[in-house]
Scaffold this active site. Structure first.
Site, PDB file in Angstrom:
ATOM      1  N   CYS A   1       0.826  -1.220   0.039  1.00 29.52           N
ATOM      2  CA  CYS A   1       0.000   0.000  -0.028  1.00 29.52           C
ATOM      3  C   CYS A   1       0.887   1.244  -0.021  1.00 29.52           C
ATOM      4  CB  CYS A   1      -0.940   0.010   1.142  1.00 29.52           C
ATOM      5  SG  CYS A   1      -2.515   0.873   0.872  1.00 29.52           S
TER       6      CYS A   1
ATOM      7  N   HIS B   1      -3.687  -4.972   0.341  1.00 35.78           N
ATOM      8  CA  HIS B   1      -3.423  -5.188   1.817  1.00 35.78           C
ATOM      9  C   HIS B   1      -3.530  -7.019   1.576  1.00 35.78           C
ATOM     10  CE1 HIS B   1      -4.331  -1.689   4.353  1.00 35.78           C
ATOM     11  NE2 HIS B   1      -4.305  -1.368   3.041  1.00 35.78           N
TER      12      HIS B   1
ATOM     13  N   GLU C   1      -2.701  -9.120   3.977  1.00 37.86           N
ATOM     14  CA  GLU C   1      -3.131  -9.502   5.361  1.00 37.86           C
ATOM     15  C   GLU C   1      -4.514  -9.678   5.387  1.00 37.86           C
ATOM     16  OE1 GLU C   1      -4.081  -5.768   5.747  1.00 37.86           O
ATOM     17  OE2 GLU C   1      -2.525  -6.357   5.043  1.00 37.86           O
TER      18      GLU C   1
END
Length: 380
Positions: free
Chosen positions: A264, A354, A356
């Site tokens: 990001c 992202h 995660e």
């Protein structure tokens, strides 16, 4: 921001955009006034993770899903120690929380943390307006003594814009902390916190990585003081054009050819470190259903996004940089925005989204494995 935590169910509220568009509804969360950049998120689930993502600092988030709050709030799912959004906009808030993990309602949590919101407005019309006119400054005002429309609009237009905002140090840790590896420790990673989410070091810890999370103001000396096998640059808020410090640190990492991974904001930092420019998107990418193609495999992933800026790099050729050849590795299939970069002559790569992905999807979790592979190859 000024707030009150008294009951807000029937309190009038007004949302005012900087271009003069006004929406009237009811207060949701705390009562008072707040300001920020109006953006919309297309996620239908995971609102607790959105609220606590530091990348949303100084943004008023409009939820495109009409019904929000049905699963309540718990103490396990926050991505940081507080709610970071500056305001919250929903159409139809849940009247009852219904989930076995729920500990309190979303409305209660917003009030407890002083987050001013508004409900009962046409969020579809607001989202369409932002898509056509772009993200812009906004204010939410609630209470029984609301100012007149002209006064509210003048207050909104006095607020700072997101372009040129240097925010990462405001949300990052002030002191270094360590997330230990789960199971056998295999590697040490220095993670520069530009607004990191809690799930990110956890995903690395699951892979045997001991993660040293450093402040956004960390120097190259701070990074290498932990003797890292790899260096990670996190997500975060603000304009990447202001992030000269992190760019200099990343260039030092590239000089030493240490395995590097950015996500990001970290992708934008890598872009700048390589000599590419960045620019502000009209309304950004936010939500958990953004289609991205990994050009190295041809696979299309459904990914979680939260960014209003992007890297300006050529999609159709390999570029020469001070650190070797670089290419765009990932691209958004909605609008061809650069979603990833990789160097071809040393172990460094980044993505604009992202991986995660709390609360999901998990299509991009393999990127942490790719980071591990780079460190394994470097060690070998």
């Amino acid at each position: 921001m000024t707030t009150s935590t008294r009951g807000a169910a029937k309190v009038p509220a007004v949302l005012v955009l900087e271009d003069g568009r006004i929406f009237r509804g009811r207060a949701y969360g705390a009562v008072g006034e707040t300001f920020g950049e109006a953006v919309f998120s297309t996620g239908m689930t995971g609102y607790q993770e959105t609220l606590t993502d530091p990348s949303y600092h100084r943004q008023v988030v409009v939820m495109t899903a009409p019904h929000v709050g049905n699963t309540g709030v718990n103490d396990e799912d926050p991505e940081s120690g507080r709610i970071w959004v500056s305001g919250y906009v929903v159409r139809d808030p849940a009247r009852v929380s219904s989930n076995w993990r729920s500990q309190r309602s979303l409305d209660e949590e917003l009030r407890a943390q002083g987050v001013v919101g508004i409900s009962g407005i046409d969020t579809r019309a607001l989202t369409r307006h932002l898509r056509e006119s772009g993200a812009m400054r906004v204010g939410i005002f609630s209470g029984n003594a609301l100012p007149d429309d002209g006064t509210m609009l003048a207050e909104v237009r006095q607020q700072p814009e997101m372009k040129g905002a240097n925010l990462s140090a405001e949300v990052a840790t002030k002191e270094t902390y360590v997330v230990p590896a789960i199971g056998t420790k295999k590697f040490t990673v220095a993670a520069v916190d530009l607004g990191i989410k809690g799930m990110t070091p956890h995903r690395m810890a699951e892979r045997g990585i001991e993660v040293h999370v450093l402040p956004a103001t960390a120097t190259a000396e701070d990074v290498y003081a932990v003797n890292p096998d790899g260096v990670f640059f996190s997500n975060g808020p603000g304009d990447p054009a202001t992030a000269d410090g992190p760019v200099a640190v990343m260039q030092a990492v590239l000089e030493r050819k240490t395995p590097l991974f950015g996500i990001c904001f970290g992708n934008q930092i890598l872009g700048r470190a390589l000599g590419f420019g960045t620019y502000k998107l009209k309304y950004g990418h936010r939500g958990i259903n953004q289609p991205v193609q990994d050009r190295t495999t041809g696979k299309v992933e459904v990914t979680a996004h939260n960014h209003g800026f992007a890297v300006d790099a050529p999609l159709d050729k390999v570029s020469d940089t001070p650190y070797g050849r670089a290419e765009v590795s990932h691209v958004c299939l909605n609008d061809q925005v650069v979603e990833g970069l990789q160097l071809l002559d040393q172990p460094a790569f980044s993505v604009q989204y992202h991986p995660e992905a709390a609360a999901g999807p998990h299509d991009a979790a393999y990127l942490f494995d790719r980071f591990v592979s780079l460190m394994e190859a470097e060690r070998a």
